[in-house]
Design a protein around this motif. Sequence first.
Motif, PDB file in Angstrom:
ATOM      1  N   GLY A   1       0.810  -1.215   0.000  1.00 49.53           N
ATOM      2  CA  GLY A   1       0.000   0.000   0.000  1.00 49.53           C
ATOM      3  C   GLY A   1       0.841   1.262   0.000  1.00 49.53           C
ATOM      4  O   GLY A   1       2.084   1.223   0.045  1.00 49.53           O
ATOM      5  N   LEU A   2       0.185   2.397  -0.034  1.00 47.85           N
ATOM      6  CA  LEU A   2       0.880   3.680   0.000  1.00 47.85           C
ATOM      7  C   LEU A   2       1.534   3.902   1.361  1.00 47.85           C
ATOM      8  O   LEU A   2       0.953   3.572   2.398  1.00 47.85           O
ATOM      9  N   GLY A   3       2.711   4.483   1.355  1.00 47.47           N
ATOM     10  CA  GLY A   3       3.356   4.876   2.603  1.00 47.47           C
ATOM     11  C   GLY A   3       2.677   6.095   3.205  1.00 47.47           C
ATOM     12  O   GLY A   3       2.013   6.867   2.503  1.00 47.47           O
ATOM     13  N   GLN A   4       2.855   6.262   4.493  1.00 43.96           N
ATOM     14  CA  GLN A   4       2.236   7.410   5.156  1.00 43.96           C
ATOM     15  C   GLN A   4       2.821   8.738   4.686  1.00 43.96           C
ATOM     16  O   GLN A   4       2.231   9.794   4.913  1.00 43.96           O
ATOM     17  N   ASP A   5       3.952   8.681   4.021  1.00 46.42           N
ATOM     18  CA  ASP A   5       4.589   9.882   3.478  1.00 46.42           C
ATOM     19  C   ASP A   5       4.402   9.982   1.967  1.00 46.42           C
ATOM     20  O   ASP A   5       5.190  10.623   1.277  1.00 46.42           O
ATOM     21  N   ALA A   6       3.334   9.383   1.463  1.00 51.25           N
ATOM     22  CA  ALA A   6       3.120   9.357   0.012  1.00 51.25           C
ATOM     23  C   ALA A   6       2.777  10.725  -0.559  1.00 51.25           C
ATOM     24  O   ALA A   6       2.819  10.927  -1.774  1.00 51.25           O
ATOM     25  N   GLY A   7       2.419  11.673   0.272  1.00 47.80           N
ATOM     26  CA  GLY A   7       2.064  13.014  -0.173  1.00 47.80           C
ATOM     27  C   GLY A   7       2.077  13.972   0.998  1.00 47.80           C
ATOM     28  O   GLY A   7       2.589  13.651   2.075  1.00 47.80           O
TER      29      GLY A   7
END
Length: 453
Positions: free
Chosen positions: A58-64
């Motif tokens: 899944g997306l990392g928590q720092d993806a944006g």
Amino acid sequence: MIHKQLIQAGCLSLSLLAGQVMAAVPADQVARLGADLTPVGAEKAGNADGSIPAWTGGLGQDAGQRDADGFLSDPYAADQPLFTITAENVEQYKAKLTPGQLALFKRYPQTYRIPVYPSHRSVTMPKQYLETSRLNAADTQLAEGGNGLQNYRSGGLPFAVPQNGLEVVWNHIGRYRGLSFQRLVVQASPQANGAFTPSLIKQQLAYPVGLSDYAPAEMANLLYMYREEFLAPARLAGGVLLVHETINQVKEPRMAWQYSAGQRRVRRAPQIAYDSPGAEGMRTMDDFDMFNGSPDRFEWKLVGKQEMYIPYNSYKLSSPKLKYTDIIQPGHLNPEHTRYELHRVWHLTATLKPGQRHVYSRRDLFIDEDSWQAAEADAYDGRGQLWRVSEGHGVYFYDQQVPQFSAETHYDVLSGRYAVGALFNEQKNAYDFSVRYSRKQFTPNALRASGIR
């Protein structure tokens, strides 16, 4: 404190002992979690042609980034549509569309379309939730003929390796939405010409394990507590609804109360369930959240897994650059701002049981394998005619690891009207997942006190 409560919840079994108990899954099936299955039971592998990618965490928590007004940046903003499904080419893609989507093309051949983007498997959940879900996978069982849960731990998915339709629908009902949250969202039921009056609603939800005063023994049959207050328009402002959602609603029915600002009174509201009308009559109470409440009035059948084009990663639809008037148009949402992807879904059919009452004779749910959110739902009237088509435009709050909706729509394909909820484009800091509640905030007395201005 919350982490400690989750650990305690993971060690405590909730025992709803009455009625039939259905067997838990074998150990070798539980062992698949984290192997060929994701921690919540989706297939890790992609599909044969690669149009559905493998799940890689899944997306990392720092993806944006999150801006000062609480809006997340779109991690897929550079994506362009692979193709667009229209009434002219829909036959080419109908195998991966629901009957409801096909009905929308028929109803709105000139304006309805589905832009299909590259698929991204963006969803995961916090580590402790995944650990509790694994424990539940081994121990949680259906009880009361499937209308309750035994050995269920709050703070986890009930059935990460589901064996039947009831277990799949329970996963949608009990999926992860954060331990608690508050959101400010807009609901509207536009007229046939597109004119609408937005209703601004403050919604609050808390799971028992997320409460500051969590008491496992006293909350053995409590799934979550929910409260909503209308802030606008003026004719609705001040009205408050409180719901205690029980795990087994046959043994202990949902408890609901309403506060009327005009009468300054709190009343029990047993009608807040099943097929009572909501959203100006454009959906039923159990249509909210795509499906909620007790599954007891229907026979649930698991049709199986299939690949379908569903609303997904709807960051564009929740952009603060859009006004509600940009999104809400006659007949359906503006497809300029929607995003669909190819994903695997669990397909369920629910057929009304003999002797039970509901305005729907049948409903079909299409539930995303990664988030366990229902993405599509079709509902049929008493004559067996397709009546309502619902779509949940999923978005993933990657910094909080929480799947939610950018919009939830309920289309009446017979009348040509619809209702839309969960919009938050014009609301600053619409979602707050850091809020922590006490159970005292979800009592009738608290509801009464909220009316004292």
